[in-house]
Design a protein around this motif. Structure first.
Motif, PDB file in Angstrom:
ATOM      1  N   SER A 173      -3.506   3.204 -13.328  1.00 49.54           N
ATOM      2  CA  SER A 173      -4.280   1.966 -13.324  1.00 49.54           C
ATOM      3  C   SER A 173      -5.430   1.996 -12.331  1.00 49.54           C
ATOM      4  CB  SER A 173      -3.366   0.780 -13.002  1.00 49.54           C
ATOM      5  OG  SER A 173      -2.762   0.952 -11.728  1.00 49.54           O
ATOM      6  N   ASP A 174      -5.540   3.037 -11.517  1.00 53.59           N
ATOM      7  CA  ASP A 174      -6.683   3.133 -10.607  1.00 53.59           C
ATOM      8  C   ASP A 174      -7.966   3.131 -11.419  1.00 53.59           C
ATOM      9  OD1 ASP A 174      -5.046   3.247  -8.502  1.00 53.59           O
ATOM     10  OD2 ASP A 174      -5.347   5.360  -8.025  1.00 53.59           O
ATOM     11  N   ASP A 175      -8.973   2.378 -10.939  1.00 50.87           N
ATOM     12  CA  ASP A 175     -10.228   2.311 -11.685  1.00 50.87           C
ATOM     13  C   ASP A 175     -10.851   3.690 -11.867  1.00 50.87           C
ATOM     14  OD1 ASP A 175     -10.278  -0.356 -12.250  1.00 50.87           O
ATOM     15  OD2 ASP A 175     -11.303  -0.925 -10.407  1.00 50.87           O
ATOM     16  N   LYS A 176     -10.666   4.559 -10.902  1.00 52.57           N
ATOM     17  CA  LYS A 176     -11.304   5.871 -10.975  1.00 52.57           C
ATOM     18  C   LYS A 176     -10.290   6.991 -11.239  1.00 52.57           C
ATOM     19  CE  LYS A 176     -15.057   4.337  -7.974  1.00 52.57           C
ATOM     20  NZ  LYS A 176     -14.636   2.937  -8.013  1.00 52.57           N
ATOM     21  N   ALA A 177      -9.164   6.626 -11.805  1.00 55.58           N
ATOM     22  CA  ALA A 177      -8.139   7.634 -12.116  1.00 55.58           C
ATOM     23  C   ALA A 177      -8.658   8.599 -13.177  1.00 55.58           C
ATOM     24  CB  ALA A 177      -6.874   6.948 -12.612  1.00 55.58           C
ATOM     25  N   ASP A 178      -8.374   9.885 -12.999  1.00 52.30           N
ATOM     26  CA  ASP A 178      -8.715  10.892 -14.009  1.00 52.30           C
ATOM     27  C   ASP A 178      -7.583  10.902 -15.031  1.00 52.30           C
ATOM     28  OD1 ASP A 178      -9.378  13.082 -15.528  1.00 52.30           O
ATOM     29  OD2 ASP A 178      -9.899  14.356 -13.822  1.00 52.30           O
ATOM     30  N   GLU A 230      -7.716  -5.454  -5.028  1.00 56.94           N
ATOM     31  CA  GLU A 230      -7.481  -4.391  -6.002  1.00 56.94           C
ATOM     32  C   GLU A 230      -6.187  -3.642  -5.702  1.00 56.94           C
ATOM     33  OE1 GLU A 230     -10.829  -1.819  -6.199  1.00 56.94           O
ATOM     34  OE2 GLU A 230     -12.177  -3.347  -7.007  1.00 56.94           O
ATOM     35  N   ARG A 231      -5.915  -3.411  -4.403  1.00 59.69           N
ATOM     36  CA  ARG A 231      -4.680  -2.704  -4.053  1.00 59.69           C
ATOM     37  C   ARG A 231      -3.458  -3.549  -4.376  1.00 59.69           C
ATOM     38  NH1 ARG A 231      -5.591   2.178  -4.329  1.00 59.69           N
ATOM     39  NH2 ARG A 231      -3.950   2.815  -2.886  1.00 59.69           N
ATOM     40  N   VAL A 232      -3.563  -4.861  -4.163  1.00 61.08           N
ATOM     41  CA  VAL A 232      -2.459  -5.751  -4.515  1.00 61.08           C
ATOM     42  C   VAL A 232      -2.256  -5.762  -6.027  1.00 61.08           C
ATOM     43  CG1 VAL A 232      -1.699  -8.163  -4.538  1.00 61.08           C
ATOM     44  CG2 VAL A 232      -2.683  -7.184  -2.465  1.00 61.08           C
ATOM     45  N   GLN A 233      -3.372  -5.793  -6.772  1.00 58.08           N
ATOM     46  CA  GLN A 233      -3.274  -5.769  -8.232  1.00 58.08           C
ATOM     47  C   GLN A 233      -2.641  -4.463  -8.706  1.00 58.08           C
ATOM     48  OE1 GLN A 233      -3.817  -8.014 -10.488  1.00 58.08           O
ATOM     49  NE2 GLN A 233      -3.547  -6.705 -12.287  1.00 58.08           N
ATOM     50  N   LYS A 234      -3.015  -3.364  -8.076  1.00 61.72           N
ATOM     51  CA  LYS A 234      -2.429  -2.085  -8.452  1.00 61.72           C
ATOM     52  C   LYS A 234      -0.930  -2.070  -8.157  1.00 61.72           C
ATOM     53  CE  LYS A 234      -2.354   2.828  -7.563  1.00 61.72           C
ATOM     54  NZ  LYS A 234      -2.675   3.922  -6.647  1.00 61.72           N
ATOM     55  N   PHE A 235      -0.553  -2.636  -7.011  1.00 63.66           N
ATOM     56  CA  PHE A 235       0.863  -2.713  -6.663  1.00 63.66           C
ATOM     57  C   PHE A 235       1.653  -3.476  -7.724  1.00 63.66           C
ATOM     58  CE2 PHE A 235       4.099  -5.546  -4.831  1.00 63.66           C
ATOM     59  CZ  PHE A 235       5.068  -4.607  -4.498  1.00 63.66           C
ATOM     60  N   THR A 236       1.125  -4.594  -8.179  1.00 62.98           N
ATOM     61  CA  THR A 236       1.837  -5.383  -9.189  1.00 62.98           C
ATOM     62  C   THR A 236       1.951  -4.610 -10.507  1.00 62.98           C
ATOM     63  OG1 THR A 236      -0.200  -6.518  -9.882  1.00 62.98           O
ATOM     64  CG2 THR A 236       1.117  -7.556  -8.173  1.00 62.98           C
ATOM     65  N   GLU A 237       0.923  -3.835 -10.849  1.00 61.23           N
ATOM     66  CA  GLU A 237       0.988  -3.033 -12.072  1.00 61.23           C
ATOM     67  C   GLU A 237       2.051  -1.946 -11.959  1.00 61.23           C
ATOM     68  OE1 GLU A 237      -2.926  -1.594 -12.801  1.00 61.23           O
ATOM     69  OE2 GLU A 237      -3.732  -3.563 -13.330  1.00 61.23           O
ATOM     70  N   THR A 250       3.854 -13.191   2.714  1.00 58.58           N
ATOM     71  CA  THR A 250       2.799 -12.177   2.789  1.00 58.58           C
ATOM     72  C   THR A 250       1.504 -12.748   2.217  1.00 58.58           C
ATOM     73  OG1 THR A 250       4.289 -10.284   2.664  1.00 58.58           O
ATOM     74  CG2 THR A 250       2.036  -9.950   1.897  1.00 58.58           C
ATOM     75  N   PRO A 251       0.405 -12.708   2.968  1.00 58.96           N
ATOM     76  CA  PRO A 251      -0.866 -13.273   2.484  1.00 58.96           C
ATOM     77  C   PRO A 251      -1.600 -12.294   1.570  1.00 58.96           C
ATOM     78  CG  PRO A 251      -1.155 -12.456   4.708  1.00 58.96           C
ATOM     79  CD  PRO A 251       0.294 -12.219   4.354  1.00 58.96           C
ATOM     80  N   PHE A 252      -1.178 -12.227   0.320  1.00 57.90           N
ATOM     81  CA  PHE A 252      -1.780 -11.262  -0.601  1.00 57.90           C
ATOM     82  C   PHE A 252      -3.261 -11.542  -0.835  1.00 57.90           C
ATOM     83  CE2 PHE A 252       2.757 -11.045  -1.812  1.00 57.90           C
ATOM     84  CZ  PHE A 252       2.953  -9.686  -1.587  1.00 57.90           C
ATOM     85  N   SER A 253      -3.692 -12.792  -0.648  1.00 56.75           N
ATOM     86  CA  SER A 253      -5.123 -13.109  -0.790  1.00 56.75           C
ATOM     87  C   SER A 253      -5.563 -14.074   0.299  1.00 56.75           C
ATOM     88  CB  SER A 253      -5.406 -13.693  -2.177  1.00 56.75           C
ATOM     89  OG  SER A 253      -4.616 -14.850  -2.409  1.00 56.75           O
ATOM     90  N   GLY A 254      -5.218 -13.789   1.545  1.00 62.21           N
ATOM     91  CA  GLY A 254      -5.623 -14.654   2.647  1.00 62.21           C
ATOM     92  C   GLY A 254      -4.901 -15.988   2.571  1.00 62.21           C
ATOM     93  N   GLU A 264       0.831  -1.206   0.000  1.00 61.62           N
ATOM     94  CA  GLU A 264       0.000   0.000   0.000  1.00 61.62           C
ATOM     95  C   GLU A 264       0.863   1.252   0.000  1.00 61.62           C
ATOM     96  OE1 GLU A 264      -3.376   2.524   0.148  1.00 61.62           O
ATOM     97  OE2 GLU A 264      -2.958   0.488  -0.592  1.00 61.62           O
ATOM     98  N   ALA A 265       1.995   1.219   0.699  1.00 60.66           N
ATOM     99  CA  ALA A 265       2.899   2.373   0.694  1.00 60.66           C
ATOM    100  C   ALA A 265       3.417   2.643  -0.719  1.00 60.66           C
ATOM    101  CB  ALA A 265       4.071   2.126   1.643  1.00 60.66           C
ATOM    102  N   ILE A 266       3.752   1.586  -1.447  1.00 59.88           N
ATOM    103  CA  ILE A 266       4.211   1.752  -2.832  1.00 59.88           C
ATOM    104  C   ILE A 266       3.093   2.343  -3.689  1.00 59.88           C
ATOM    105  CG2 ILE A 266       4.933   0.508  -4.901  1.00 59.88           C
ATOM    106  CD1 ILE A 266       7.143   0.751  -2.839  1.00 59.88           C
ATOM    107  N   CYS A 267       1.865   1.868  -3.484  1.00 62.00           N
ATOM    108  CA  CYS A 267       0.732   2.409  -4.245  1.00 62.00           C
ATOM    109  C   CYS A 267       0.556   3.898  -3.977  1.00 62.00           C
ATOM    110  CB  CYS A 267      -0.556   1.662  -3.890  1.00 62.00           C
ATOM    111  SG  CYS A 267      -0.626  -0.046  -4.462  1.00 62.00           S
ATOM    112  N   ARG A 268       0.670   4.287  -2.738  1.00 71.63           N
ATOM    113  CA  ARG A 268       0.469   5.703  -2.394  1.00 71.63           C
ATOM    114  C   ARG A 268       1.639   6.563  -2.869  1.00 71.63           C
ATOM    115  NH1 ARG A 268      -2.820   5.659   3.400  1.00 71.63           N
ATOM    116  NH2 ARG A 268      -4.119   3.864   2.873  1.00 71.63           N
TER     117      ARG A 268
END
Length: 824
Positions: A401-406, A195-202, A153-157, A126-130
């Motif tokens: 890559s944010d779904d709501k990115a302008d 979604e945040r994990v997916q964004k991080f990978t992108e 790291t449990p990226f998906s439980g 999340e820090a990388i995403c931000r």
């Protein structure tokens, strides 16, 4: 350890080199612990015999020996903060991490390597995403990060799809003290975490970042006492199981390795000769060795010019030297170093504006190798935004890559910076004044840079004047006789052009219009036995009534309708030939004319079992100059006038309804339900879905799938007003056709409520969610996943309005309390 003592240990702490030791290091390594622990305990291996405790981050023969040039830090966050109160959500610790690293790191630009254990990996992701967000003050941290090591790291439980997977992981780590707040938060926001994990990978995969990542996963099992877990889960876990599976611990597309450890031991090593430590050490050493190359590559990629133009160079481009030289004297960014140049090229439809702009683009690329060139079609808002997205991807704009990115604003800001270098932006087919200046105001998203230049092509004089600040657009006239002669004959054999008088007569009939000449030349090139004189005969003896019908809607400023008949004439001759000799190509053209004009994917055509037949049919349409292939070879454009001629032919011949129905059904079947992971597909299909939906009044009311998916696309893009309008239409149709209690109707109701909630229309959203929940409970039962999802959505709406008592009852699945709610 008391609260005050715990608080004093939180934050970023340097452990190597020790205080007072001369610091000659050149790189930083930062280790982040997981849940229910703190430093140094999380990194320590206890030999149990009392001989020693091994701290692999700090002991001189462990990581400090493997990375002697590194400062080593631990980052401690309150991993028990969820025990009693929602002080912060788990991912909220990312901001604190970034702030502390920025304060310590300063502007040094030192390479950073992160080591993240268990849930600390989610904090880091999340820090990388931000940090990647446009305008973030922490972007330098991202650009300085040269590698990450994730430890289980449990990226998906647990790797399972359901929210219960988080229950297993958190209780497996924290035991009876498991955080109800954290588990609940992860359940409610399961999709958000994914979604945040997916964004991080992108972000990590972006060309301008390409972040080296290694994911270590556990192969040892963990025993969880039955008293910790609910009975149904305890039965499954009666024997030892892997707590965080390989599928959950490993990110797709990145390197991974297994360690022969149970989860709790993944961050502990008993000594320098431990095989698991050697694996982790080798990875860190590799990252360190590659750090200079990683940083140099990013620096080089940031300065590399880009050429984002969808078409290859037209090898048959002829003439237009005067106009071309006039353009080339104005559009290079260095032509005026005190301003961002704006140049408008205006001219009638079919006169060759796009081809001249394309040739100019290649000239600029060849003559100004440091200048980036970008191409944006302005036929509609979606194609415009998709082209901007491609530019953003080429520039490596993070947060795109944010779904709501302008997207348009992000790209405008990026190109407006001096660091973007010199660029030429071509806005092609800017023919809709409303789209450009009023409702959508696309031209408000044009960047400004003294290192930039913008070329706009349009057939609307007012658009050219309003765009050109100096008010002197370049006007493109018909070709001269010599230019038209050269274009017609450039690809013909000598035997086809022996009659000079016929050639003059044909060019006069075609009014030297490039599109008509190109279609005539393409026909004769494909039919070598047809000479210019024979082609002229066909034009003169053709069905004038049909040509007139085909010319409907060919309006162009300053040109009479009849003067556009050359396009319809040459189109009819070619299409008649295709209809006879290649029926599949004719079918494709009938299909294509209902779609948007730009970037038409081949995948939207009905594919033949024999791929060769499909390829041949597309080649025929390209050979007759009906379509223009993209460089990627999997999509193409169709000229506006060719599209209009085909649509008019279908109406005249009574085939409109048949083909409109076929195309509508094809889009309904092919358009996927929009998700983050299939974004590239639905974004590309969106303009074609919009074009086809203009025809929906001609179809049965039951066809709501495409309408719903396009509405969902708008919602994913943050265009809530458009989404609301389409969701309302879908709900109205489904209520009328399927009834108010049909699951599909309830799904539309739920989607509309979520859209209203996103716009702050809480009362309307609450009423719809209550109706939807009541319907789900009645039709599907109280424990059906859709019912539970509806409960969650209602809880979110209530939360937005401060109705916390009702929200708490719903979020706890208090069915008795929910039953008391007024769902009328």
């Amino acid at each position: 350890m008391g609260p005050s003592e715990t608080q004093s240990r939180l934050g970023l702490r340097k452990v190597v080199p020790a205080e007072g030791v001369t610091d000659k290091t050149t790189v930083d390594i930062i280790a982040i612990h997981g849940l229910d622990t703190e430093s140094p305990r999380t990194w320590e291996f206890d030999t149990k015999d009392g001989s020693r405790i091994v701290n692999w981050l700090q002991d001189s023969d462990m990581l400090p020996a493997a990375a002697p040039d590194a400062r080593i830090y631990t980052y401690d966050w309150n991993a028990k903060v969820f025990d009693n109160a929602p002080v912060q959500t788990l991912l909220g610790h990312a901001d604190n991490l970034l702030g502390l690293v920025a304060a310590e790191h300063g502007t040094s630009g030192r390479p950073i390597i992160f080591i993240a254990s268990c849930f600390g990996g989610l904090v880091l992701a999340e820090a990388i995403c931000r940090a990647a967000q446009e305008g973030s003050q922490y972007r330098r941290i991202l650009r300085s990060t040269v590698g990450i090591v994730f430890l289980a790291t449990p990226f998906s439980g647990t790797g399972a799809a359901g929210p219960a997977s988080w229950l297993v992981v958190v209780k497996g780590i924290m035991g009876e003290q498991a955080s109800g707040q954290l588990i609940g938060d992860l359940k409610v926001n399961h999709d958000f975490v994914c979604e945040r994990v997916q964004k991080f990978t992108e972000i990590a995969n972006a060309n301008t970042i390409r972040l080296p990542i290694w994911c270590f996963f556990e192969t040892g099992t963990t025993n969880i006492a039955s008293k910790i877990l609910p009975p149904q889960i305890a039965k499954i876990w009666s024997k030892g199981r892997i707590l965080v599976t390989q599928s959950s611990a490993c990110l797709h597309g990145f390197r991974h390795r297994g360690l022969g450890k149970a989860h709790v031991m993944m961050n502990k090593f008993k000594g320098k000769d431990c095989p698991d430590f050697i694996q982790v050490k080798e990875v860190i050493q590799f990252i360190l060795e590659e750090a200079p190359n990683t940083l140099n590559r990013r620096e080089k990629d940031a300065k590399k010019p880009h050429f984002v133009v969808p078409f290859g160079r037209n090898e048959n481009f002829v003439g237009r030297e005067t106009i071309l030289q006039q353009l080339l004297s104005r559009i290079p960014p260095d032509a005026n170093q005190d301003d961002c140049q704006r140049t408008a090229l205006e001219g009638l439809g079919g006169i060759g504006k796009t081809q001249i702009a394309l040739e100019a683009a290649h000239h600029v690329r060849d003559q100004h190798p440091d200048c980036s060139v970008f191409w944006v079609p302005a036929v509609d808002a979606t194609n415009f935004e998709n082209a901007y997205r491609q530019i953003g991807e080429a520039l490596g704009i993070l947060g795109l890559s944010d779904d709501k990115a302008d997207v348009k604003t992000l790209v405008k800001a990026a190109l407006s910076r001096e660091s973007a270098g010199s660029w030429l932006l071509i806005i092609d087919n800017a023919d809709d004044l409303e789209l450009l200046f009023t409702v959508t105001r696309l031209l408000a998203y044009l960047p400004f840079s003294r290192k930039g230049s913008i070329l706009l092509t349009t057939r609307i004089h007012e658009a050219a004047i309003r765009f050109e600040t100096r008010g002197n657009p370049i006007t493109l006239k018909e070709m001269s006789d010599s230019e038209a002669d050269k274009l017609l004959c450039s690809s013909l054999e000598d035997g086809q052009i022996c009659d000079i008088e016929s050639k003059r007569s044909l060019l006069k009939l075609l009014t030297n219009l490039p599109l008509a000449i190109k279609q005539a030349s393409a026909y004769m090139r494909s039919n070598r036995r047809v000479t210019i004189s024979k082609y002229l005969e066909r034009c003169q003896s053709g069905d004038k009534g049909m040509v007139k019908l085909l010319s409907r809607d060919f309006e162009d400023p300053d040109r009479a309708e009849t003067s556009l008949n050359p396009v319809a004439t040459t189109w009819l001759i070619s299409f008649s030939h295709i209809l006879r000799d290649c029926p599949l190509a004719a079918q494709y053209l009938k299909h294509i004319c209902f779609l948007a004009e730009k970037d038409i994917p081949i995948s939207l055509l009905s594919q033949e079992p024999d791929q060769w037949e499909t390829d041949e049919a597309i080649s025929v349409l390209q050979g007759y100059a009906f379509i223009m292939e993209h460089q990627e070879r999997d999509s193409f454009d169709i000229h506006r006038l060719v599209r209009l001629a085909m649509r008019n032919w279908l109406q005249t011949n009574g085939e409109w309804q048949e083909w409109a129905t076929k195309v509508f059904q094809r889009l309904t079947n092919e358009y996927p339900f929009p998700k983050h992971e299939n974004r590239a597909i639905w974004m590309r299909y969106l303009p074609h879905g919009q074009a086809v939906l203009h025809l929906r009044n001609e179809f049965a009311d039951k066809e709501t799938g495409l309408l719903f998916n396009v509405a969902e696309s708008y919602f994913k893009l943050g265009k809530y007003s458009e989404a609301e309008q389409m969701y309302r239409q879908t709900l109205e149709l489904r209520e009328r056709v399927l009834g108010r209690e049909h699951p599909s109707t309830l799904g539309s109701m739920n989607a509309l409520a979520i859209t209203l909630n996103s716009q702050g229309k809480y009362e309307g959203a609450e009423q719809l969610q209550k109706q939807a929940l009541k319907g789900y409970q009645k039709v599907l039962g109280r424990e059906h996943p859709d019912t539970l999802d509806s409960m969650n959505n209602l809880a979110l709406v209530l939360n937005r309005q401060g109705k916390y008592v009702l929200r708490t009852s719903i979020s706890r699945l208090d069915i008795g309390r929910i039953g008391c709610l007024d769902f009328r």
